[in-house]
Design a protein around this motif. Structure first.
Motif, PDB file in Angstrom:
ATOM      1  N   ILE A 276       1.151  -1.356  -0.295  1.00 33.56           N
ATOM      2  CA  ILE A 276      -0.218   0.026  -0.309  1.00 33.56           C
ATOM      3  C   ILE A 276       0.566   1.973  -0.136  1.00 33.56           C
ATOM      4  N   ASP A 277       1.637   1.567   0.380  1.00 41.48           N
ATOM      5  CA  ASP A 277       2.968   1.928   0.905  1.00 41.48           C
ATOM      6  C   ASP A 277       4.437   2.010   0.455  1.00 41.48           C
ATOM      7  N   SER A 278       5.097   1.982  -0.046  1.00 39.69           N
ATOM      8  CA  SER A 278       6.259   2.733  -0.074  1.00 39.69           C
ATOM      9  C   SER A 278       7.291   2.776   1.203  1.00 39.69           C
ATOM     10  N   GLN A 279       6.405   3.345   2.289  1.00 43.47           N
ATOM     11  CA  GLN A 279       7.325   3.647   3.310  1.00 43.47           C
ATOM     12  C   GLN A 279       6.822   2.950   4.295  1.00 43.47           C
ATOM     13  N   GLU A 280       8.154   3.014   5.076  1.00 48.23           N
ATOM     14  CA  GLU A 280       8.035   2.135   6.440  1.00 48.23           C
ATOM     15  C   GLU A 280       7.640   2.811   7.449  1.00 48.23           C
ATOM     16  N   THR A 281       6.598   2.049   8.278  1.00 46.67           N
ATOM     17  CA  THR A 281       5.842   3.061   9.631  1.00 46.67           C
ATOM     18  C   THR A 281       6.676   3.116  10.804  1.00 46.67           C
ATOM     19  N   PRO A 282       6.324   3.775  11.791  1.00 48.58           N
ATOM     20  CA  PRO A 282       7.587   3.830  12.281  1.00 48.58           C
ATOM     21  C   PRO A 282       7.687   3.324  13.534  1.00 48.58           C
ATOM     22  N   ASP A 283       7.014   2.170  13.399  1.00 51.69           N
ATOM     23  CA  ASP A 283       6.732   1.689  14.596  1.00 51.69           C
ATOM     24  C   ASP A 283       7.376   0.187  13.922  1.00 51.69           C
ATOM     25  N   GLY A 284       8.765   0.068  12.971  1.00 50.45           N
ATOM     26  CA  GLY A 284       9.853  -0.547  12.937  1.00 50.45           C
ATOM     27  C   GLY A 284       9.103  -1.690  12.034  1.00 50.45           C
ATOM     28  N   HIS A 285       7.761  -2.816  11.356  1.00 52.62           N
ATOM     29  CA  HIS A 285       7.426  -2.981  11.836  1.00 52.62           C
ATOM     30  C   HIS A 285       6.733  -2.841   9.891  1.00 52.62           C
ATOM     31  N   GLY A 286       7.797  -2.698   9.182  1.00 53.57           N
ATOM     32  CA  GLY A 286       7.823  -2.420   7.663  1.00 53.57           C
ATOM     33  C   GLY A 286       6.751  -2.000   7.285  1.00 53.57           C
ATOM     34  N   ARG A 287       6.538  -2.294   5.450  1.00 56.38           N
ATOM     35  CA  ARG A 287       5.521  -1.811   4.576  1.00 56.38           C
ATOM     36  C   ARG A 287       4.229  -2.029   5.254  1.00 56.38           C
ATOM     37  N   PHE A 288       2.886  -1.229   4.828  1.00 57.76           N
ATOM     38  CA  PHE A 288       1.882  -1.602   4.804  1.00 57.76           C
ATOM     39  C   PHE A 288       1.261  -3.182   4.182  1.00 57.76           C
ATOM     40  N   LEU A 289       0.922  -3.413   3.949  1.00 61.20           N
ATOM     41  CA  LEU A 289       0.084  -4.601   2.558  1.00 61.20           C
ATOM     42  C   LEU A 289      -0.988  -4.854   2.649  1.00 61.20           C
ATOM     43  N   LEU A 290      -1.630  -5.393   1.909  1.00 66.29           N
ATOM     44  CA  LEU A 290      -2.997  -6.359   1.872  1.00 66.29           C
ATOM     45  C   LEU A 290      -2.346  -7.168   2.370  1.00 66.29           C
ATOM     46  N   ARG A 291      -2.765  -8.343   3.170  1.00 64.02           N
ATOM     47  CA  ARG A 291      -1.965  -9.644   3.453  1.00 64.02           C
ATOM     48  C   ARG A 291      -2.279 -10.912   2.369  1.00 64.02           C
ATOM     49  N   SER A 292      -1.021 -11.684   2.931  1.00 59.67           N
ATOM     50  CA  SER A 292      -1.051 -12.505   0.999  1.00 59.67           C
ATOM     51  C   SER A 292      -1.323 -13.939   2.112  1.00 59.67           C
ATOM     52  N   GLN A 293      -2.016 -13.644   2.928  1.00 56.64           N
ATOM     53  CA  GLN A 293      -2.059 -14.724   3.919  1.00 56.64           C
ATOM     54  C   GLN A 293      -2.784 -14.842   5.413  1.00 56.64           C
ATOM     55  N   THR A 294      -3.489 -15.609   5.659  1.00 49.49           N
ATOM     56  CA  THR A 294      -4.300 -15.439   7.182  1.00 49.49           C
ATOM     57  C   THR A 294      -3.038 -15.796   8.123  1.00 49.49           C
ATOM     58  N   SER A 295      -1.857 -16.245   7.724  1.00 53.18           N
ATOM     59  CA  SER A 295      -0.830 -16.631   9.397  1.00 53.18           C
ATOM     60  C   SER A 295      -0.590 -15.260   9.982  1.00 53.18           C
ATOM     61  N   PRO A 296      -0.377 -14.189   9.748  1.00 51.33           N
ATOM     62  CA  PRO A 296      -0.183 -13.081  10.380  1.00 51.33           C
ATOM     63  C   PRO A 296      -1.165 -13.147  11.773  1.00 51.33           C
ATOM     64  N   VAL A 297      -2.196 -13.318  11.478  1.00 50.45           N
ATOM     65  CA  VAL A 297      -3.229 -13.328  12.566  1.00 50.45           C
ATOM     66  C   VAL A 297      -2.758 -15.201  13.890  1.00 50.45           C
ATOM     67  N   GLN A 298      -2.384 -15.326  13.273  1.00 51.12           N
ATOM     68  CA  GLN A 298      -1.326 -16.522  14.293  1.00 51.12           C
ATOM     69  C   GLN A 298      -0.183 -15.833  15.053  1.00 51.12           C
ATOM     70  N   ILE A 299       0.928 -14.899  14.478  1.00 53.84           N
ATOM     71  CA  ILE A 299       1.487 -14.492  14.942  1.00 53.84           C
ATOM     72  C   ILE A 299       0.922 -13.455  15.831  1.00 53.84           C
ATOM     73  N   ARG A 300       0.452 -12.690  15.569  1.00 58.21           N
ATOM     74  CA  ARG A 300      -0.811 -11.945  16.702  1.00 58.21           C
ATOM     75  C   ARG A 300      -1.250 -12.419  18.171  1.00 58.21           C
TER      76      ARG A 300
END
Length: 337
Positions: A157-181
């Motif tokens: 969505i944006d080429s700029q990294e977020t201030p919290d150091g978690h990288g760029r925003f994107l449309l998730r390519s899998q639901t695995s991030p839910v497991q991490i959260r």
């Protein structure tokens, strides 16, 4: 005078209820509420009452006026409503049934899968469709040079990294991030399923879409083994596809599980797309590097994860040959479900 007030209230209410049309109701109004009506003449007599009698009589008089006025207004509104002429209709004809809707086949499939896993003790978890690189890739042991992280494969969505150091925003390519959260916010044991939409830069065809749905699962505790994974998957697919379903595991590679497997299934005497065995899901034991990313002790925690495409399962369950039918919004197609 108290008894007279009660009597005239009963008389007026009866007259109002008996009026069959607006003209009859108007006669009631003139007879009882007009300038020379029965009620005003009776109330004029209050001036001849003693001071001791006036409070009780005045209270009842107000109640009588309120009750008869409300009843009159209600009756008048009913009689003023235009009455429909049903003479042009054949009231003996049967009514026209109203078509009832149903859940979308993808929704029905998600609910069917979810109900099976809930009976097996899995809780439902959810997460945002707009994710960050850390949750979608880094925490899942996906290196920076992995092809999935190219802009040709992922919707950034944006080429700029977020201030919290978690990288760029994107449309998730899998639901695995839910497991991490979930793991970052909860200590073991964890037993969840995570259904939801995913987005990838695929070329749309009969089996691929830019937006699709996944159902992923995670079980983390102490001494979780590959046998637990195998037993869970075999039980699930036999519940979903029938007791005669056969399940096999083929070695594969996923960054976030080690060892990793592809799951195939077959049904006796039945060919699916001309083949006996068909791939249906991926799974494996959670990679210790993933545990380290979420703050779990890799030497103490063990677990397994799995994932499957909802559209692919729906196509097999309902005999759908083209994934694009699910998003065409063709009522002729949807009405079958």
């Amino acid at each position: 005078m108290l008894s007279e007030l009660e009597n005239i209230r009963t008389e007026i209410l009866t007259a109002i209820d008996s009026a069959q049309n607006a003209a009859a109701l108007e006669e009631v109004r003139i007879q009882y509420f007009g300038r020379n009506g029965s009620l005003p003449r009776l109330l004029e007599g209050m001036k001849n009452l003693s001071k001791e009698e006036r409070p009780a009589v005045g209270k009842l008089a107000n109640e009588v006026k309120t009750s008869v006025t409300e009843r009159f207004d209600t009756k008048k509104s009913l009689l003023d409503k235009p009455r429909r002429d049903y003479s042009a209709f054949d009231v003996t004809l049967p009514g026209r049934p109203r078509n009832l809707g149903a859940g979308h086949p993808i929704t029905q499939t998600i609910e069917r899968i979810t109900s099976i896993f809930k009976r097996m003790g899995f809780a439902l978890a959810d997460g945002p469709d707009i994710e960050q690189e850390f949750f979608n890739f880094d925490a899942l042991n996906t290196p920076a040079d992995h092809p999935a992280r190219n802009e040709q494969d992922t919707f950034f969505i944006d080429s700029q990294e977020t201030p919290d150091g978690h990288g760029r925003f994107l449309l998730r390519s899998q639901t695995s991030p839910v497991q991490i959260r979930v793991m970052r916010g909860q200590k073991p044991p964890v037993r969840i399923i995570a259904p939801g939409a995913c987005f990838r830069r695929d070329n749309p065809d009969a089996t691929h879409a830019l937006m699709f749905h996944q159902m992923e699962g995670l079980y983390v505790d102490e001494n979780v083994s590959l046998a637990d994974l195998k037993g869970t998957m075999e039980l699930f697919f036999r519940e979903l596809l029938g007791p005669d379903t056969k399940v096999r595991f083929r070695p594969h590679f996923f960054p976030f599980t080690e060892p990793s497997f592809e799951i195939d299934f077959s049904q006796p005497g039945k060919l699916i797309r001309g083949r006996e065995w068909l791939e249906i899901a991926g799974c494996g034991m959670v990679n210790p590097n993933v545990f380290a990313q979420v703050g779990y002790d890799p030497d103490a925690a063990t677990g397994f994860a799995f994932g499957m495409g909802v559209e692919r399962i729906a196509m097999m369950l309902y005999g759908v040959s083209d994934i694009r039918h699910f998003t065409d919004n063709d009522v002729r197609f949807l009405a079958q479900f």
